[in-house]
Motif scaffolding. Structure first.
Motif, PDB file in Angstrom:
ATOM      1  N   GLY A   9       0.770  -1.240   0.000  1.00 27.85           N
ATOM      2  CA  GLY A   9       0.000   0.000   0.000  1.00 27.85           C
ATOM      3  C   GLY A   9       0.797   1.283   0.000  1.00 27.85           C
ATOM      4  N   TYR A  10       2.122   1.202   0.000  1.00 27.72           N
ATOM      5  CA  TYR A  10       2.972   2.391   0.079  1.00 27.72           C
ATOM      6  C   TYR A  10       2.606   3.445  -0.976  1.00 27.72           C
ATOM      7  N   GLY A  11       2.566   3.041  -2.233  1.00 28.33           N
ATOM      8  CA  GLY A  11       2.300   3.998  -3.309  1.00 28.33           C
ATOM      9  C   GLY A  11       0.947   4.666  -3.179  1.00 28.33           C
ATOM     10  N   THR A  12      -0.056   3.877  -2.870  1.00 29.70           N
ATOM     11  CA  THR A  12      -1.403   4.426  -2.719  1.00 29.70           C
ATOM     12  C   THR A  12      -1.456   5.381  -1.540  1.00 29.70           C
ATOM     13  N   PHE A  13      -0.942   4.947  -0.410  1.00 34.66           N
ATOM     14  CA  PHE A  13      -0.968   5.773   0.796  1.00 34.66           C
ATOM     15  C   PHE A  13      -0.266   7.105   0.564  1.00 34.66           C
ATOM     16  N   CYS A  14       0.968   7.049   0.100  1.00 29.95           N
ATOM     17  CA  CYS A  14       1.734   8.296  -0.095  1.00 29.95           C
ATOM     18  C   CYS A  14       1.076   9.203  -1.115  1.00 29.95           C
ATOM     19  N   THR A  15       0.634   8.640  -2.219  1.00 27.63           N
ATOM     20  CA  THR A  15       0.068   9.462  -3.277  1.00 27.63           C
ATOM     21  C   THR A  15      -1.214  10.151  -2.831  1.00 27.63           C
ATOM     22  N   VAL A  16      -2.029   9.444  -2.052  1.00 30.66           N
ATOM     23  CA  VAL A  16      -3.276  10.041  -1.565  1.00 30.66           C
ATOM     24  C   VAL A  16      -2.988  11.070  -0.483  1.00 30.66           C
ATOM     25  N   VAL A  17      -2.159  10.734   0.487  1.00 27.58           N
ATOM     26  CA  VAL A  17      -1.901  11.603   1.633  1.00 27.58           C
ATOM     27  C   VAL A  17      -1.041  12.814   1.262  1.00 27.58           C
ATOM     28  N   TYR A  18      -0.082  12.619   0.372  1.00 33.12           N
ATOM     29  CA  TYR A  18       0.854  13.696   0.040  1.00 33.12           C
ATOM     30  C   TYR A  18       0.572  14.355  -1.304  1.00 33.12           C
ATOM     31  N   ASP A  19      -0.711  14.481  -1.628  1.00 37.04           N
ATOM     32  CA  ASP A  19      -1.145  15.248  -2.791  1.00 37.04           C
ATOM     33  C   ASP A  19      -0.466  14.824  -4.089  1.00 37.04           C
ATOM     34  N   GLY A  20      -0.529  13.529  -4.377  1.00 39.34           N
ATOM     35  CA  GLY A  20      -0.014  13.033  -5.649  1.00 39.34           C
ATOM     36  C   GLY A  20       1.459  12.722  -5.671  1.00 39.34           C
ATOM     37  N   LYS A  21       2.089  12.675  -4.505  1.00 43.50           N
ATOM     38  CA  LYS A  21       3.528  12.431  -4.474  1.00 43.50           C
ATOM     39  C   LYS A  21       3.873  11.254  -3.567  1.00 43.50           C
ATOM     40  N   THR A  22       4.772  10.428  -4.028  1.00 43.51           N
ATOM     41  CA  THR A  22       5.430   9.451  -3.172  1.00 43.51           C
ATOM     42  C   THR A  22       6.764  10.086  -2.789  1.00 43.51           C
ATOM     43  N   ILE A  23       7.545   9.436  -1.995  1.00 45.29           N
ATOM     44  CA  ILE A  23       8.860   9.989  -1.639  1.00 45.29           C
ATOM     45  C   ILE A  23       9.725  10.121  -2.885  1.00 45.29           C
ATOM     46  N   GLY A  24       9.709   9.096  -3.733  1.00 40.50           N
ATOM     47  CA  GLY A  24      10.492   9.158  -4.973  1.00 40.50           C
ATOM     48  C   GLY A  24      10.049  10.282  -5.881  1.00 40.50           C
ATOM     49  N   LYS A  25       8.736  10.452  -6.027  1.00 34.95           N
ATOM     50  CA  LYS A  25       8.231  11.530  -6.875  1.00 34.95           C
ATOM     51  C   LYS A  25       8.569  12.894  -6.281  1.00 34.95           C
ATOM     52  N   LYS A  26       8.500  13.011  -4.965  1.00 36.06           N
ATOM     53  CA  LYS A  26       8.846  14.281  -4.330  1.00 36.06           C
ATOM     54  C   LYS A  26      10.315  14.630  -4.584  1.00 36.06           C
ATOM     55  N   LEU A  27      11.197  13.649  -4.440  1.00 35.43           N
ATOM     56  CA  LEU A  27      12.620  13.887  -4.688  1.00 35.43           C
ATOM     57  C   LEU A  27      12.907  14.222  -6.152  1.00 35.43           C
ATOM     58  N   MET A  28      12.132  13.645  -7.057  1.00 35.31           N
ATOM     59  CA  MET A  28      12.316  13.893  -8.486  1.00 35.31           C
ATOM     60  C   MET A  28      11.477  15.068  -8.991  1.00 35.31           C
ATOM     61  N   LYS A  29      10.733  15.695  -8.054  1.00 36.92           N
ATOM     62  CA  LYS A  29       9.875  16.838  -8.374  1.00 36.92           C
ATOM     63  C   LYS A  29       8.799  16.468  -9.399  1.00 36.92           C
ATOM     64  N   LEU A  30       8.119  15.354  -9.095  1.00 33.89           N
ATOM     65  CA  LEU A  30       7.023  14.865  -9.927  1.00 33.89           C
ATOM     66  C   LEU A  30       5.752  14.790  -9.095  1.00 33.89           C
ATOM     67  N   ARG A  31       4.625  14.681  -9.768  1.00 37.83           N
ATOM     68  CA  ARG A  31       3.345  14.574  -9.080  1.00 37.83           C
ATOM     69  C   ARG A  31       2.351  13.834  -9.979  1.00 37.83           C
ATOM     70  N   VAL A  32       1.485  13.046  -9.355  1.00 36.92           N
ATOM     71  CA  VAL A  32       0.378  12.402 -10.068  1.00 36.92           C
ATOM     72  C   VAL A  32      -0.821  13.324  -9.935  1.00 36.92           C
ATOM     73  N   VAL A  33      -1.440  13.643 -11.060  1.00 38.57           N
ATOM     74  CA  VAL A  33      -2.620  14.508 -11.039  1.00 38.57           C
ATOM     75  C   VAL A  33      -3.730  13.864 -11.859  1.00 38.57           C
ATOM     76  N   PRO A  34      -4.981  14.172 -11.522  1.00 41.44           N
ATOM     77  CA  PRO A  34      -6.095  13.690 -12.351  1.00 41.44           C
ATOM     78  C   PRO A  34      -6.040  14.347 -13.726  1.00 41.44           C
ATOM     79  N   GLU A  35      -6.408  13.607 -14.733  1.00 38.22           N
ATOM     80  CA  GLU A  35      -6.375  14.105 -16.103  1.00 38.22           C
ATOM     81  C   GLU A  35      -7.242  15.343 -16.298  1.00 38.22           C
ATOM     82  N   ASP A  36      -8.356  15.399 -15.586  1.00 36.80           N
ATOM     83  CA  ASP A  36      -9.297  16.506 -15.768  1.00 36.80           C
ATOM     84  C   ASP A  36      -9.017  17.680 -14.827  1.00 36.80           C
ATOM     85  N   ASP A  37      -7.868  17.689 -14.187  1.00 42.23           N
ATOM     86  CA  ASP A  37      -7.460  18.748 -13.255  1.00 42.23           C
ATOM     87  C   ASP A  37      -8.387  18.863 -12.046  1.00 42.23           C
TER      88      ASP A  37
END
Length: 185
Positions: free
Chosen positions: A104-132
């Motif tokens: 559940g790591y990816g799901t938990f982090c992405t939901v709690v940290y506004d679209g970011k896991t630790i890896g995405k945060k370090l790489m300055k990335l974010r998951v966002v909904p397609e429809d904004d």
């Protein structure tokens, strides 16, 4: 697609994946070493999907149970006696919790940290909904079904890697499932 977003580059996304795989696996590794004195199993860090990694860690609760239930006798031998103490029960529970954390790591982090896991945060990335819009059930479907179940097959992760590398929109199969995209933050 809104012009203000820049799709995540393939290399950054790949590095974030490796960091997240390590972060998801680290708690299980620590618990395994603490309770068994070493790590003698397959390393889920190298698997493309949490489900396969979790299956390879199925021996963690078994190893912890053996450790807390084996008692050394005065003669130096060992006997197996089920230990129901609070510490032993907590140890067994912890061994199961770290496997759930791994999955559940990816799901938990992405939901709690506004679209970011630790890896995405370090790489300055974010998951966002397609429809904004806001994260929806489809987003959770992306994380749970798309990443865990679908990516546990053999061919889907390979196809997703090629899609992230070569497709114009850089979207993977689980991005299409969840109607999301990974962008530069």
């Amino acid at each position: 697609m809104d012009k203000k977003y820049v799709n995540a580059p393939f290399v950054k996304r790949g590095i974030a994946f490796v960091i997240d795989a390590a972060m998801a696996f680290l708690p299980a590794l620590v618990v395994y070493i603490l309770f068994t004195g070493g790590f003698k199993g397959y390393t889920p860090l190298y698997y493309p999907a949490p489900l396969i990694g979790a299956v390879s860690m199925v021996d963690l609760p078994i190893a912890v149970n053996e450790k807390v239930s084996n008692v050394t006798t005065e003669e130096g031998g060992t006997i197996s006696k089920t230990n129901y103490s609070m510490t032993a029960t907590g140890s067994r529970l912890l061994s199961v919790v770290v496997i759930v954390m791994y999955v559940g790591y990816g799901t938990f982090c992405t939901v709690v940290y506004d679209g970011k896991t630790i890896g995405k945060k370090l790489m300055k990335l974010r998951v966002v909904p397609e429809d904004d819009g806001r994260m929806t059930k489809a987003f959770l479907l992306r994380e749970l079904l798309g990443k865990v179940v679908v990516n546990s097959t053999v061919i889907v992760p390979v196809v997703s890697v090629f899609m992230a590398a070569f497709a114009k929109d850089k979207k993977t199969i689980h991005d299409y499932i969840g109607k999301t995209r990974v962008i530069m933050d």
